[in-house]
Scaffold this motif. Structure first.
Motif, PDB file in Angstrom:
ATOM      1  N   CYS A  75      16.942 108.799  76.463  1.00  0.00           N
ATOM      2  CA  CYS A  75      16.956 110.233  76.181  1.00  0.00           C
ATOM      3  C   CYS A  75      17.884 110.915  77.186  1.00  0.00           C
ATOM      4  N   LEU A  76      18.688 111.848  76.737  1.00  0.00           N
ATOM      5  CA  LEU A  76      19.649 112.549  77.586  1.00  0.00           C
ATOM      6  C   LEU A  76      18.945 113.353  78.674  1.00  0.00           C
ATOM      7  N   ALA A  77      17.791 113.923  78.362  1.00  0.00           N
ATOM      8  CA  ALA A  77      17.051 114.723  79.347  1.00  0.00           C
ATOM      9  C   ALA A  77      16.597 113.868  80.530  1.00  0.00           C
ATOM     10  N   ASP A  78      16.163 112.633  80.256  1.00  0.00           N
ATOM     11  CA  ASP A  78      15.758 111.730  81.347  1.00  0.00           C
ATOM     12  C   ASP A  78      16.956 111.379  82.238  1.00  0.00           C
ATOM     13  N   GLU A  80      19.625 113.224  82.712  1.00  0.00           N
ATOM     14  CA  GLU A  80      19.956 114.441  83.486  1.00  0.00           C
ATOM     15  C   GLU A  80      19.004 114.605  84.671  1.00  0.00           C
ATOM     16  N   ASP A  81      17.715 114.403  84.427  1.00  0.00           N
ATOM     17  CA  ASP A  81      16.723 114.529  85.512  1.00  0.00           C
ATOM     18  C   ASP A  81      16.991 113.502  86.620  1.00  0.00           C
ATOM     19  N   GLN A  84      20.130 114.518  88.595  1.00  0.00           N
ATOM     20  CA  GLN A  84      19.853 115.623  89.525  1.00  0.00           C
ATOM     21  C   GLN A  84      19.031 115.153  90.728  1.00  0.00           C
TER      22      GLN A  84
END
Length: 190
Positions: A75-78, A80-81, A84
């Protein structure tokens, strides 16, 4: 005070120094004169240390980056997290870097073991990996650190610049340092 380049003959070697600045300030109610000096000899000594620190930081970052690059995300959100969090944990002092997230197609693992049949279609899914887009020494930071490491400050309570100029402050310091090095009494203090 303008920058003044001075060569001192102290012992067998010459010392090339640059008198950079001179200011007055108070410490606990007593006024002192501060002479800022940039030393070429100190520059040579500290350049090696700065280079070793830069190599050490680079090696540690590459090791951590290898571990990060091996990870895959569905998943792209994982991704990104994680990116960061990695950037927050790895604030480098001497380098700049930039991370990017790349999407890749990877075959989905089959439920059955063994070789797939001829007519069986391979299904793909999108996975995300974190890649290093930019990694280089931060030249501005390195130059600033180099200047700071090759500069030292002498302090005196003799405030009159005409009777005790900055050059005399430096000469007195070098003479005291030489006497301390060759003194049989190790408790000698300047």
């Amino acid at each position: 005070m303008k920058d003044q380049i001075v060569t001192l003959n102290v012992g067998p070697s010459q010392l090339l120094s640059k008198l950079c600045d001179e200011i007055r300030d108070e410490i606990e109610g007593q006024t002192y004169r501060f002479v800022v000096i940039h030393s070429d000899q100190l520059t040579k000594l500290k350049a090696n240390k700065l280079e070793r620190d830069c190599q050490k930081e680079s090696a540690q970052f590459e090791k951590d980056m290898t571990t990060l690059h091996k990870g895959t995300f569905h998943c792209l959100a994982d991704a990104e997290d994680t990116k960061q969090a990695f950037e927050k944990m790895h604030k480098l002092r001497l380098h700049r870097y930039q991370l990017s997230i790349c999407a890749e197609k990877a075959p989905i693992k089959r439920a059955k073991r063994g070789r797939p049949k001829k007519e069986e279609q391979v299904e793909f899914q999108t996975i995300y990996r974190i890649h290093l887009a930019l990694f280089e020494p931060d030249q501005d930071v390195l130059e600033t650190k180099h200047q700071l490491l090759s500069t030292f400050i002498l302090i005196t309570n003799r405030l009159d610049k005409t009777t005790f100029p900055a050059l005399d402050v430096l000469k007195t310091y070098k003479e005291q340092k030489r006497k301390r090095l060759f003194s049989p009494d190790k408790r000698w203090r300047a």
